[in-house]
Scaffold this motif. Structure first.
Motif, mmCIF file in Angstrom:
data_model
loop_
_atom_site.group_PDB
_atom_site.id
_atom_site.type_symbol
_atom_site.label_atom_id
_atom_site.label_comp_id
_atom_site.label_asym_id
_atom_site.label_seq_id
_atom_site.Cartn_x
_atom_site.Cartn_y
_atom_site.Cartn_z
ATOM 1 N N VAL A 124 35.158 33.489 33.530
ATOM 2 C CA VAL A 124 35.723 34.502 32.643
ATOM 3 C C VAL A 124 37.174 34.113 32.374
ATOM 4 O O VAL A 124 37.899 33.701 33.286
ATOM 5 N N SER A 125 37.614 34.264 31.155
ATOM 6 C CA SER A 125 38.923 33.712 30.761
ATOM 7 C C SER A 125 40.116 34.364 31.448
ATOM 8 O O SER A 125 41.204 33.784 31.466
ATOM 9 N N VAL A 126 39.943 35.569 31.993
ATOM 10 C CA VAL A 126 41.079 36.268 32.595
ATOM 11 C C VAL A 126 41.006 36.305 34.119
ATOM 12 O O VAL A 126 41.841 36.951 34.757
ATOM 13 N N ALA A 127 40.044 35.637 34.722
ATOM 14 C CA ALA A 127 39.881 35.671 36.173
ATOM 15 C C ALA A 127 41.052 34.966 36.870
ATOM 16 O O ALA A 127 41.730 34.121 36.283
ATOM 17 N N PRO A 128 41.303 35.293 38.143
ATOM 18 C CA PRO A 128 42.409 34.646 38.869
ATOM 19 C C PRO A 128 42.317 33.125 38.957
ATOM 20 O O PRO A 128 43.344 32.453 38.797
ATOM 21 N N PRO A 129 41.139 32.508 39.214
ATOM 22 C CA PRO A 129 41.113 31.040 39.318
ATOM 23 C C PRO A 129 41.628 30.305 38.080
ATOM 24 O O PRO A 129 42.429 29.365 38.226
ATOM 25 N N PRO A 130 41.228 30.676 36.846
ATOM 26 C CA PRO A 130 41.817 29.986 35.704
ATOM 27 C C PRO A 130 43.322 30.260 35.555
ATOM 28 O O PRO A 130 44.059 29.407 35.048
ATOM 29 N N GLN A 131 43.769 31.418 35.997
ATOM 30 C CA GLN A 131 45.210 31.692 35.972
ATOM 31 C C GLN A 131 45.941 30.712 36.900
ATOM 32 O O GLN A 131 47.019 30.207 36.571
ATOM 33 N N LEU A 135 44.830 27.746 37.744
ATOM 34 C CA LEU A 135 44.777 26.431 37.107
ATOM 35 C C LEU A 135 45.848 26.306 36.032
ATOM 36 O O LEU A 135 46.509 25.262 35.918
ATOM 37 N N ALA A 136 46.022 27.362 35.244
ATOM 38 C CA ALA A 136 47.033 27.334 34.181
ATOM 39 C C ALA A 136 48.431 27.104 34.747
ATOM 40 O O ALA A 136 49.269 26.462 34.100
ATOM 41 N N ALA A 137 48.670 27.614 35.949
ATOM 42 C CA ALA A 137 49.995 27.474 36.576
ATOM 43 C C ALA A 137 50.152 26.160 37.333
ATOM 44 O O ALA A 137 51.248 25.845 37.800
ATOM 45 N N SER A 138 49.079 25.377 37.438
ATOM 46 C CA SER A 138 49.121 24.122 38.171
ATOM 47 C C SER A 138 49.654 22.997 37.283
ATOM 48 O O SER A 138 49.756 23.154 36.058
ATOM 49 N N PRO A 139 49.985 21.854 37.868
ATOM 50 C CA PRO A 139 50.464 20.730 37.046
ATOM 51 C C PRO A 139 49.456 20.258 35.998
ATOM 52 O O PRO A 139 49.856 19.735 34.952
ATOM 53 N N ARG A 140 48.160 20.469 36.221
ATOM 54 C CA ARG A 140 47.170 20.013 35.258
ATOM 55 C C ARG A 140 47.101 20.926 34.037
ATOM 56 O O ARG A 140 46.706 20.492 32.950
ATOM 57 N N GLY A 141 47.435 22.191 34.217
ATOM 58 C CA GLY A 141 47.358 23.113 33.100
ATOM 59 C C GLY A 141 45.910 23.437 32.734
ATOM 60 O O GLY A 141 44.974 23.037 33.426
ATOM 61 N N ILE A 142 45.732 24.146 31.625
ATOM 62 C CA ILE A 142 44.395 24.593 31.245
ATOM 63 C C ILE A 142 44.226 24.583 29.734
ATOM 64 O O ILE A 142 45.191 24.772 28.983
ATOM 65 N N VAL A 143 42.996 24.333 29.302
ATOM 66 C CA VAL A 143 42.631 24.463 27.902
ATOM 67 C C VAL A 143 41.208 25.006 27.844
ATOM 68 O O VAL A 143 40.400 24.757 28.753
#
Length: 385
Positions: free
Chosen positions: A197-204, A206-214
């Motif tokens: 789900v786009s708003v779940a904590p794990p993707p958040q 990931l977005a804050a990690s050096p790899r980022g998210i798309v």
């Protein structure tokens, strides 16, 4: 298995009085029980807010039984202990008799929709932002996570791959024991994707990690891509996602996909008076509860997909006809879904009545073959095999 019966919904927290006129023709029982996701979930919070409304406006006390998994949420509905389940996409699997429901104790269920919520979030493949992926076709050759024991997540991934003309053979499948572990794997550069789900904590995270998210985009005008995706997972629908981990917002949406959550379902034989009363409350009292919990805006009439994958309860259909929101095309779609469900239930009765294999895997394989044969004979796509 049923570690769900533990929570009696508290009476409504003191709030400002509701001033609008209540929905008409509502006749609800003094108490109403339902199952839902766990207490920390969006679905549970939404049902609490609806429970508060029913208590304040109609004097109906709502008992919410939080379930830890799909089977524990749906078993009380199957056994008649509760008339409602605020379920997830497993309600569709149950209506089809597949995956965890291709089991001697289950089979296809006579499930009917009361209403659904489509909110601002989406569901899709979260991808590390450092590998230059813009659409599903760009996942070719990438490391794609596969979660042991989680059919819904794996089917979601497979559907996105299909949109891009890919299969699991076109990617490097990396297995993980759980959903959270897959996201840890992306951050530690063991894998490149995970479905969520786009708003779940794990993707958040990931977005804050050096790899980022798309989030790979699904062009709504790519008819062939959508045809391939929905052949794998027909419950998905195009969605402009304004709430997603990463640099996404109303001004910069992710053009992706979603499906309803929660899905408020009952059985086909659920009291029509209850189904009618509930759909009236959800529609006519919308302004009273729309801001009471995150995602409640998704119950608006404009957000309802009246030609989805599970048939509606007859009383709900009658209500939409009453307010002029039901078309001939919707009725034809409803009739086809009911026919499909009747074929499945008849095939299940025949299959289980002819001494099927006692071995669990052989039983499942035999059922899935019988199911596919019956649906194809009726000119319908089995979807699952």
């Amino acid at each position: 298995m049923l570690r769900v019966f533990r929570c009696l919904l508290a009476t409504a927290v003191a709030a400002s009085p509701l001033s609008a006129i209540s929905a008409e023709k509502v006749d609800l029982p003094n108490t109403l029980a339902m199952t839902a996701y766990g207490t920390g979930s969006a679905g549970y919070s939404q049902m609490v807010s609806i429970g508060n409304l029913l208590q304040n406006e109609y004097g109906t006390a709502v008992r919410i039984l939080p379930g830890e998994n799909d089977v524990s949420r749906m078993t009380p509905l199957k056994t008649g202990r509760v008339p409602l389940c605020a379920c997830g996409i497993a309600s569709y699997y149950g209506s089809e008799g597949v995956l965890m429901f291709a089991d001697p104790n289950w089979g296809p269920q006579p499930i009917r929709v009361i209403t659904t919520s489509i909110a601002s979030f989406g569901l899709g493949i979260a991808v590390a932002g450092d590998i230059d992926v813009k659409s599903p076709k760009d996942l070719k050759g990438k490391r794609v996570s596969w979660i042991r024991g989680d059919d819904a997540l794996n089917l979601g991934t497979e559907a996105y791959l299909a949109f891009g003309g890919l299969t699991w053979d076109d990617v490097e499948k990396v297995e993980f024991p759980g959903y959270g572990r897959a996201f840890e794997g992306i951050i530690s550069d063991q894998v490149d994707t995970a479905f969520t789900v786009s708003v779940a904590p794990p993707p958040q995270q990931l977005a804050a990690s050096p790899r980022g998210i798309v989030w790979p985009e699904l062009d709504p005008n790519d008819k062939e891509g959508w045809k391939r995706l929905q052949a794998v997972a027909p419950y998905f629908q195009p969605h402009k996602v304004t709430s997603a981990a990463g640099e996404y917002s109303k001004d910069n949406p992710w053009i992706g996909a979603s499906y309803p959550y929660p899905i408020l379902v009952a059985n086909a034989d659920t009291d029509p008076k209850l189904a009618d009363s509930l759909i009236r409350v959800f529609h006519e009292d919308f302004d009273k509860y729309k801001d009471a919990a995150p995602g409640n805006g998704g119950y608006s009439l404009d957000s309802q997909n009246l030609e989805w994958v599970i048939p509606f309860h007859d009383a709900v259909v009658a209500y939409y006809k009453e307010i002029g929101e039901w078309t001939d095309a919707m009725q034809a779609h409803q009739d086809k879904l009911v026919k499909r469900q009747n074929i499945l239930m008849k095939t299940w009765k025949t299959y289980t009545g002819n001494n099927p294999p006692s071995d669990e895997e052989a039983f499942r394989d035999g059922w899935m073959d019988a199911r596919a044969t019956a649906l194809e004979a009726a000119g319908m796509n089995p979807v699952f095999r």
